[in-house]
Design a protein around this motif. Structure first.
Motif, PDB file in Angstrom:
ATOM      1  N   LEU A   7      68.276  42.219 -18.864  1.00  0.00           N
ATOM      2  CA  LEU A   7      67.732  42.194 -20.233  1.00  0.00           C
ATOM      3  C   LEU A   7      68.391  43.264 -21.089  1.00  0.00           C
ATOM      4  O   LEU A   7      68.826  43.004 -22.207  1.00  0.00           O
ATOM      5  N   ILE A   8      68.464  44.492 -20.535  1.00  0.00           N
ATOM      6  CA  ILE A   8      69.046  45.600 -21.297  1.00  0.00           C
ATOM      7  C   ILE A   8      70.509  45.308 -21.603  1.00  0.00           C
ATOM      8  O   ILE A   8      70.985  45.487 -22.723  1.00  0.00           O
ATOM      9  N   ILE A  11      70.701  42.906 -24.409  1.00  0.00           N
ATOM     10  CA  ILE A  11      70.348  43.431 -25.730  1.00  0.00           C
ATOM     11  C   ILE A  11      71.552  44.147 -26.350  1.00  0.00           C
ATOM     12  O   ILE A  11      71.811  44.026 -27.542  1.00  0.00           O
ATOM     13  N   LEU A  12      72.303  44.859 -25.518  1.00  0.00           N
ATOM     14  CA  LEU A  12      73.427  45.651 -26.039  1.00  0.00           C
ATOM     15  C   LEU A  12      74.371  44.834 -26.906  1.00  0.00           C
ATOM     16  O   LEU A  12      74.579  45.176 -28.068  1.00  0.00           O
ATOM     17  N   SER A  15      72.145  42.850 -29.989  1.00  0.00           N
ATOM     18  CA  SER A  15      71.574  43.570 -31.126  1.00  0.00           C
ATOM     19  C   SER A  15      72.665  44.256 -31.936  1.00  0.00           C
ATOM     20  O   SER A  15      72.630  44.269 -33.157  1.00  0.00           O
ATOM     21  N   CYS A  17      73.071  47.257 -32.378  1.00  0.00           N
ATOM     22  CA  CYS A  17      72.483  48.411 -33.057  1.00  0.00           C
ATOM     23  C   CYS A  17      72.416  48.177 -34.551  1.00  0.00           C
ATOM     24  O   CYS A  17      72.889  48.958 -35.357  1.00  0.00           O
ATOM     25  N   TYR A  18      71.824  47.061 -34.947  1.00  0.00           N
ATOM     26  CA  TYR A  18      71.730  46.663 -36.352  1.00  0.00           C
ATOM     27  C   TYR A  18      71.067  47.771 -37.162  1.00  0.00           C
ATOM     28  O   TYR A  18      70.066  48.329 -36.755  1.00  0.00           O
ATOM     29  N   ASN A  19      71.605  48.063 -38.295  1.00  0.00           N
ATOM     30  CA  ASN A  19      71.202  49.106 -39.255  1.00  0.00           C
ATOM     31  C   ASN A  19      70.894  50.466 -38.629  1.00  0.00           C
ATOM     32  O   ASN A  19      69.998  51.168 -39.027  1.00  0.00           O
ATOM     33  N   TYR A  20      71.682  50.844 -37.661  1.00  0.00           N
ATOM     34  CA  TYR A  20      71.571  52.179 -37.071  1.00  0.00           C
ATOM     35  C   TYR A  20      72.111  53.204 -38.066  1.00  0.00           C
ATOM     36  O   TYR A  20      73.197  53.037 -38.607  1.00  0.00           O
ATOM     37  N   LEU A  21      71.315  54.225 -38.333  1.00  0.00           N
ATOM     38  CA  LEU A  21      71.731  55.236 -39.314  1.00  0.00           C
ATOM     39  C   LEU A  21      71.027  56.547 -39.004  1.00  0.00           C
ATOM     40  O   LEU A  21      69.806  56.606 -38.983  1.00  0.00           O
ATOM     41  N   GLU A  22      71.795  57.583 -38.720  1.00  0.00           N
ATOM     42  CA  GLU A  22      71.187  58.891 -38.459  1.00  0.00           C
ATOM     43  C   GLU A  22      70.720  59.497 -39.781  1.00  0.00           C
ATOM     44  O   GLU A  22      71.362  59.319 -40.816  1.00  0.00           O
ATOM     45  N   ILE A  23      69.635  60.260 -39.714  1.00  0.00           N
ATOM     46  CA  ILE A  23      69.065  60.748 -40.977  1.00  0.00           C
ATOM     47  C   ILE A  23      69.969  61.716 -41.711  1.00  0.00           C
ATOM     48  O   ILE A  23      69.876  61.834 -42.926  1.00  0.00           O
ATOM     49  N   MET A  26      72.793  60.140 -44.486  1.00  0.00           N
ATOM     50  CA  MET A  26      72.444  59.249 -45.596  1.00  0.00           C
ATOM     51  C   MET A  26      72.042  60.037 -46.831  1.00  0.00           C
ATOM     52  O   MET A  26      71.636  61.181 -46.765  1.00  0.00           O
TER      53      MET A  26
ATOM     54  N   THR B 299      64.042  57.975 -36.640  1.00  0.00           N
ATOM     55  CA  THR B 299      65.106  58.714 -37.318  1.00  0.00           C
ATOM     56  C   THR B 299      66.422  57.954 -37.346  1.00  0.00           C
ATOM     57  O   THR B 299      67.323  58.340 -38.079  1.00  0.00           O
ATOM     58  N   THR B 300      66.538  56.896 -36.558  1.00  0.00           N
ATOM     59  CA  THR B 300      67.806  56.177 -36.616  1.00  0.00           C
ATOM     60  C   THR B 300      67.674  54.761 -37.179  1.00  0.00           C
ATOM     61  O   THR B 300      68.660  54.173 -37.583  1.00  0.00           O
ATOM     62  N   TYR B 301      66.468  54.203 -37.167  1.00  0.00           N
ATOM     63  CA  TYR B 301      66.312  52.851 -37.709  1.00  0.00           C
ATOM     64  C   TYR B 301      65.251  52.766 -38.800  1.00  0.00           C
ATOM     65  O   TYR B 301      65.501  52.235 -39.862  1.00  0.00           O
ATOM     66  N   HIS B 303      63.573  54.608 -41.083  1.00  0.00           N
ATOM     67  CA  HIS B 303      63.378  55.821 -41.873  1.00  0.00           C
ATOM     68  C   HIS B 303      62.235  55.688 -42.867  1.00  0.00           C
ATOM     69  O   HIS B 303      61.668  56.679 -43.292  1.00  0.00           O
ATOM     70  N   LEU B 412      68.268  51.070 -29.204  1.00  0.00           N
ATOM     71  CA  LEU B 412      68.937  49.797 -29.472  1.00  0.00           C
ATOM     72  C   LEU B 412      68.279  49.020 -30.599  1.00  0.00           C
ATOM     73  O   LEU B 412      68.938  48.365 -31.389  1.00  0.00           O
TER      74      LEU B 412
END
Lengths: 373, 476
Positions: A7-8, A11-12, A15, A17-23, A26, B299-301, B303, B412
């Motif tokens: 499963l994992i 997912i990789l 997915s 990592c759709y809209n992954y964004l570190e705070i 931005m 913090t990564t998705y 916000h 993920l």
């Protein structure tokens, strides 16, 4: 466990990592200002300053283009990090924009899922949105937060403004037979003759503007704004000054339960405005004993007279300007749908007979019975 | 058959025992009857041999009595555990368990118990501490442990079944249960499983545990406790206990997930206050398993879920940290686990050095150096503290494993990943069975009567029969 692993692993790639964004990667856009000039939209973004020492001085970016989306894209090339609209909390429409047509700004906020549409919306009554957003304020919090807090406060505690979200504005302007109202904002310049500590101009919230046919048609006076909010139950408490036995007294009105009824009987339209509220005495400038029933009844009577004259003033203005901010046509649309087409384009206030019923109860008078003169 | 010749007999024993130096051979010369006393120096108490065996042997004067020496000795030596022995094998077995053997020429040896006390005394429980209630804990001697249970349950229905496991260790293992409460099916299953490992050498009760439950589960299916009061409570509920000689931990099963949220102390305090404590424990469990994953997700998705002022603080603190949030969290978790492990293994005197090192390196230097953000230190510290609420090492480790799985899903898919993983977690937990009993009982299948003593506590005392565990005759 094997299934879990599969499963994992699935997912990789799926997915991504759709809209992954570190705070920290931005730019948090807190306010958007939209101006219109010479067939070009000018978009101003107010971005939070992450540097904690100057959090109250935001970063301002502004760009012009023939659509709002393109202007935002130009800004995103300027800004060092990715623009993030998830915390957008204020949208300001400039004066020329409100005269050109506000609905041209709806698209970008309603269609793009990454741009928030439940932000508060204001109209700059005699300035550009850029000037409002670029104004340095005497505040320790974020400037946009200061504006929003003041908007909420004055709408609850003063009844002057209306805390309207952008999607609510869209819904109100789409409503049939209702002319939407929206709060205004303006800059009050510091009088250079006066000695003040602050060097900065003040941003102030103004009375309601009425939007008709996609444009701001008329700006109500402060008194008219309050009356409209009283009829629409859009306040927590408002202080009203009334004259009783030759002295000015203040009453706080609370707990609004008002409503408008409308009857059409043989082509005669009768609107009944029922205003029902409670009042608390806050200032009593005479020697009469506030505990006495007679005095209270007198106060109630003059409060009712005051509210009635305020309502009549508002109706007079609406009639003169041909704007339906009370939404009488909307009631016809909802309850007498077949007759809506007939009244759609005429000034409904010309042919409507108004009946104003006001019912007030004054309960709280405070700890001192007699007033200090 | 023992030889009638004393010398031949003793020589054979010496050879069979490979001339081990810790066996002592003491010859006693009487007129017609020479005797040999054999014992193991390490296992036997010399004062017992002196006072009860040698003293009696030295009084053997009367000729008449000597004619039937074994019988005479059997009756005259003041010892509660004295046996006749006829084979060499029995001699060797008795020698290993602390008996002294008297060899004579009548081919009937005598074994006298002269066991040395090789166990520590009963001490306060170290792992499962309580403020109120009894303080005693199990020790390595299983007979003492049985005594601690029998002191609490003085019933003839408390059954202790003894078995010996291990080809070389010959460890005494006893199955303890309440005959009138327990479901016989569980006892049969335990005996069956123990029979399959009769040759396995046992060092500790955990050796048996891994054989009794399948190893693939992350959460323990068998509870281990060192508290005799908790063991007695469980026995009265209808659970089964296994005590192993040389192990101070009792095995208790069937175990339910909710048992790990309970402490024996819960039953020594006011019920309503305990309900609050239990809710705190449950919150701690959620914190321990979810918080790092939740932090990574928001913090990564997601916000939008963070209040704006907090978001600004987070962003300001994270500025300059080069790693993704997931990697940052893993780094901190590994550092903490290393610190924890070294703290357990280290001698006590060096403990303070470790705490200073850990405090400064984890708390300050790593943040100053820009390797991790301060908020991540808070998140991991919070998780670690919440984790320590559970006294069972296996639960702590299982939570640690699931925490990392949750983190992977969060990194993920964000909040959606956490939701998905929680679903998976509950499905897996509810699929577990401990000795045929559903692990999530009394939540699934739901039982309102037992639910009153699960996450909250409305019932007064523990020790009532658990309807899922008792046998059918009692149910009627």
């Amino acid at each position: 466990m094997k299934k879990l692993l599969i499963l994992i692993l699935l997912i990789l790639p799926l997915s991504g990592c759709y809209n992954y964004l570190e705070i920290n990667d931005m730019e948090i856009v807190e306010a958007v200002g939209i101006d219109y000039h010479d067939e070009l939209y000018s978009v101003t973004l107010q971005i939070l300053n992450i540097n904690q020492d100057n959090a109250e001085t935001p970063i301002i970016y502004t760009e012009e283009d023939n659509t709002i989306g393109k202007a935002i894209r130009k800004i995103s090339l300027k800004a060092p990090n990715q623009l993030y609209f998830g915390h957008l909390s204020l949208i300001i429409l400039g004066k020329e924009m409100s005269e050109f047509g506000i609905s041209t700004s709806y698209e970008i906020f309603l269609r793009d899922p990454l741009i928030r549409s439940d932000a508060y919306v204001l109209i700059a009554s005699d300035d550009t949105a850029y000037n409002i957003l670029n104004q340095k304020l005497d505040t320790t919090v974020f400037p946009t937060d200061a504006i929003i807090n003041s908007l909420k406060n004055s709408s609850q505690k003063d009844g002057l403004t209306k805390d309207l979200l952008f999607d609510e504005l869209v819904a109100e302007t789409m409503e049939k037979g209702l002319d939407a109202t929206i709060s205004t904002i303006y800059i009050e310049s510091v009088d250079s003759n006066k000695q003040t500590i602050s060097q900065n101009n003040i941003i102030k919230l103004g009375p309601l503007a009425v939007i008709k046919d996609d444009k701001v048609r008329y700006i109500l006076t402060e008194e008219e704004s309050r009356t409209l909010n009283i009829i629409n139950n859009n306040f927590e408490d408002i202080m009203i000054s009334i004259e009783y036995e030759n002295s000015i007294n203040n009453i706080d009105i609370t707990l609004p339960k008002s409503k408008i009824d409308l009857n059409i009987d043989n082509e005669k339209i009768k609107a009944i405005i029922n205003i029902d509220l409670d009042g608390d005495v806050t200032e009593l400038k005479q020697n009469s004993d506030a505990e006495k029933r007679k005095v209270l009844e007198g106060l109630e009577k003059s409060l009712e007279n005051k509210l009635k004259s305020m309502t009549l003033d508002l109706i007079k203005t609406l009639k003169a300007e041909n704007i339906d901010a009370l939404g009488l046509k909307n009631i016809i649309y909802k309850h007498y749908y077949s007759k809506y087409e007939k009244y759609k384009d005429i000034n409904i206030y010309d042919i409507t007979e108004f009946e104003i019923n006001i019912d007030t109860e004054i309960y709280e008078v405070g700890n001192t019975y007699e007033g200090f003169k | 058959m023992l030889s009638k010749d004393l010398d031949i007999c003793v020589d054979k024993i010496k050879n069979d025992l490979h001339q081990n130096p810790d066996y002592v051979y003491k010859y006693i010369n009487l007129k017609n009857n020479n005797l040999c006393l054999i014992y193991n120096d390490a296992l036997c108490a010399s004062d017992k041999i002196d006072n009860f065996v040698l003293k009696n042997l030295s009084f053997l004067k009367d000729e008449k009595i000597r004619k039937n020496l074994p019988d005479y000795l059997y009756n005259s030596i003041p010892n509660n555990n004295i046996k006749f022995i006829y084979t060499y094998e029995d001699i060797y077995e008795k020698l290993q368990t602390g008996f002294s053997i008297i060899i004579n020429k009548y081919s009937t040896a005598l074994a006298v118990e002269t066991k040395k006390n090789l166990t520590r005394s009963i001490t306060e429980s170290k792992v499962e501490k309580t403020v109120n209630g009894p303080k005693d804990a199990f020790v390595e001697d299983y007979l003492v442990n049985i005594g601690l249970i029998r002191r609490r349950i003085k019933s003839k229905d408390l059954i202790v079944e003894k078995k010996t496991l291990g080809k070389h260790t010959k460890t005494a293992v006893s199955i303890i249960y309440m005959n009138d409460i327990v479901e016989k099916k569980i006892i049969d299953e335990v005996k069956e499983r123990l029979a399959t490992i009769s040759e396995k050498d046992i060092m500790d009760s955990s050796y048996i545990r891994s054989s009794l439950s399948k190893n693939k589960y992350s959460f323990p299916m068998i509870e281990m406790t060192e508290r005799p009061d908790l063991t007695s409570m469980y026995l009265l509920e209808g659970k089964v206990c296994i005590l192993v000689d040389t192990s101070p931990f009792a095995l208790i099963f069937p175990t339910f997930f909710v048992d790990f949220f309970h402490s024996p102390e819960d039953y020594y305090q006011k019920p309503r206050n305990v309900s609050f404590t239990r809710i705190i424990r449950f919150i701690a469990f959620l914190v321990a398993i979810l918080v790092p994953a939740f932090y990574i997700a928001i913090t990564t998705y997601n916000h939008e879920t963070i209040p704006l002022t907090l978001l600004v603080n987070f962003a300001a603190q994270r500025s300059g940290v080069p790693f993704p949030a997931f990697f940052e969290a893993i780094l901190m978790i590994i550092t903490f686990e290393i610190l924890k492990e070294s703290d357990i293994r280290l001698p006590n005197q060096m403990g303070s050095a470790i705490s200073i090192l850990g405090g400064i390196i984890l708390g300050e230097a790593a943040v100053e150096a820009g390797i991790v953000s301060p908020i991540m230190v808070i998140v991991i510290a919070m998780t670690a503290i919440a984790n320590l609420i559970f006294s069972h090492v296996d639960v702590v480790n299982a939570i640690r494993m699931w925490r990392i799985i949750f983190m992977i899903f969060a990194s993920l898919l964000g909040i959606v990943g956490i939701y998905f993983c929680s679903f998976l977690f509950i499905v897996i937990l509810s699929s577990y069975k401990s000795f045929g009993k559903p692990y999530l009982y009394p939540f699934a299948p739901i039982n309102f009567k037992v639910l009153k003593d699960s996450l909250i506590r409305l019932k007064n005392n523990r020790g009532e029969k658990n309807p899922l565990l008792v046998n059918n005759e009692v149910k009627k």
